[in-house]
Design a protein around this motif. Structure first.
Motif, PDB file in Angstrom:
ATOM      1  N   SER A   1     -40.025  55.514 -13.606  1.00 28.36           N
ATOM      2  CA  SER A   1     -40.026  55.768 -12.149  1.00 28.36           C
ATOM      3  C   SER A   1     -39.346  57.095 -11.851  1.00 28.36           C
ATOM      4  O   SER A   1     -39.863  57.924 -11.097  1.00 28.36           O
ATOM      5  CB  SER A   1     -39.276  54.674 -11.373  1.00 28.36           C
ATOM      6  N   GLU A  54     -29.714  51.735 -12.012  1.00 30.72           N
ATOM      7  CA  GLU A  54     -30.877  51.371 -11.186  1.00 30.72           C
ATOM      8  C   GLU A  54     -30.631  51.566  -9.682  1.00 30.72           C
ATOM      9  O   GLU A  54     -31.549  51.413  -8.881  1.00 30.72           O
ATOM     10  CB  GLU A  54     -31.299  49.929 -11.467  1.00 30.72           C
ATOM     11  N   ALA A  74     -41.797  52.193  -8.473  1.00 32.27           N
ATOM     12  CA  ALA A  74     -40.620  51.468  -7.966  1.00 32.27           C
ATOM     13  C   ALA A  74     -39.585  52.402  -7.353  1.00 32.27           C
ATOM     14  O   ALA A  74     -39.428  53.548  -7.774  1.00 32.27           O
ATOM     15  CB  ALA A  74     -39.986  50.675  -9.097  1.00 32.27           C
ATOM     16  N   ARG A  75     -38.888  51.888  -6.363  1.00 29.46           N
ATOM     17  CA  ARG A  75     -37.790  52.609  -5.724  1.00 29.46           C
ATOM     18  C   ARG A  75     -36.465  52.043  -6.241  1.00 29.46           C
ATOM     19  O   ARG A  75     -36.437  50.946  -6.809  1.00 29.46           O
ATOM     20  CB  ARG A  75     -37.858  52.440  -4.201  1.00 29.46           C
ATOM     21  N   TYR A  84     -37.517  49.455 -11.275  1.00 28.31           N
ATOM     22  CA  TYR A  84     -37.082  50.863 -11.247  1.00 28.31           C
ATOM     23  C   TYR A  84     -36.395  51.216 -12.560  1.00 28.31           C
ATOM     24  O   TYR A  84     -35.470  50.530 -12.986  1.00 28.31           O
ATOM     25  CB  TYR A  84     -36.123  51.035 -10.080  1.00 28.31           C
TER      26      TYR A  84
END
Ligand code: SAH
Length: 284
Positions: free
Chosen positions: A165, A263, A154-155, A161
């Motif tokens: 990650s 996040e 995940a970005r 995210y």
């Protein structure tokens, strides 16, 4: 090539839940993984949880050498018999968590490639095991539970995210390649699966003053996902000795608005913040 179904029938294999045994039955998916692994005749491959050897056999045809790691003694016998015709296959009976990637890499004088439809019950510790051996590993391609792949790849600003990650992406570039439905396995797992491909970077995205501190800072930043970063930081044990004003000052210095949520921070922003905080704490 004998089909997975025939192998299971021939050897009377009863899948063991305790070892997360779920064999890939779909030949197309097996081929897709092998292609995505981009193995060449120079590559030393380590396969995690080789099972009945369906992926092992294809990889054996493409690589210089494959070391197939399998914990289940019964399956080790199956693998030995099935792959007897290949002189570049080594069956390693044992636990992947104890596997020494570094000594293999040193003895072949190259980084190894790691491939596998891995036992899902050890996904997290396994990723950390790979991370801790990252200088010995070039690329990896792994089948994992879909949610785990989403989390690892995940970005920022994505609901998946989080800690895994950031910790992985500081040291590796990763991408989800494709999903695999439960119907492609026997027995069918209760979860959906996906394949992730990655490569460890020659050096981390940015130089870290202290890797352990970085890990703890990332964990603290996500302690309560919906809280502002500043609140998570000032409530954390890690920064208990740092005044709130000082934390705010450092956030400003790192050009990070404390009102943002964890996040939203990029991996590099976490690195920057971690280094500044670590330096400050050293001076206290
Ligand atoms: N790759 C095979 C099997 C996947 S199932 C296929 O796709 O068909 C996961 C495999 O990992 C099983 O064969 C299981 O016995 C093995 N395994 C489970 N825990 C392990 C561990 N700690 N170390 C090595 N292998 C393990």
């Amino acid at each position: 090539m004998t089909s997975p179904k025939e192998i299971i029938k021939h050897y009377g294999i009863k899948p063991r839940k305790k070892l997360s045994q779920s064999f890939l039955m779909d030949q197309n998916v097996i081929k897709k993984i092998a292609i995505a692994a981009q193995i060449s005749k120079d590559d030393i491959v380590v396969e995690i949880g080789a099972g009945i050897g369906v992926l092992t056999e294809i990889l054996a045809q493409e690589s210089r050498k494959i070391i197939a790691v399998e914990l289940d003694k019964n399956l080790v016998e199956v693998l030995k018999e099935k792959l007897a015709g290949y002189d570049n296959v080594e069956i390693h009976a044992g636990d992947i968590m104890k596997f020494d990637f570094t000594s293999i890499s040193l003895s072949y004088r190259c980084k190894v490639k790691v491939v596998g439809n891995v036992p899902y019950n050890i996904s997290s510790p396994l990723i950390f095991h790979l991370l801790s051996s990252c200088s010995a590993i070039g690329g990896f391609i792994l089948m994992l539970q879909k949610e785990v792949v989403q989390r690892l790849a995940a970005r920022p600003n994505n609901k998946s995210y989080g800690v895994p990650s950031v910790l992985l992406q500081m040291f590796a570039s990763v991408e989800k390649i494709f999903d695999v439905p439960a119907s492609c396995f026997y027995p069918q797992p209760k979860v959906e699966s996906a394949v992730i491909r990655g490569a460890f970077l020659d050096k981390p995205l940015m130089e870290l003053a202290d890797a352990a501190f970085f890990t703890q800072l990332v964990k603290a930043s996500f302690a309560q996902r919906r809280k502002m970063l500043i609140n998570n930081l000032k409530n954390s044990k890690l920064l208990a000795d740092v005044e709130e004003e000082k934390i705010k000052e450092i956030l400003t210095c790192a050009s990070i608005d404390g009102k943002r949520r964890g996040e939203t921070l990029s991996v590099v922003e976490f690195g920057k913040l971690s280094n500044l905080l670590y330096q400050t704490m050293g001076k206290l």
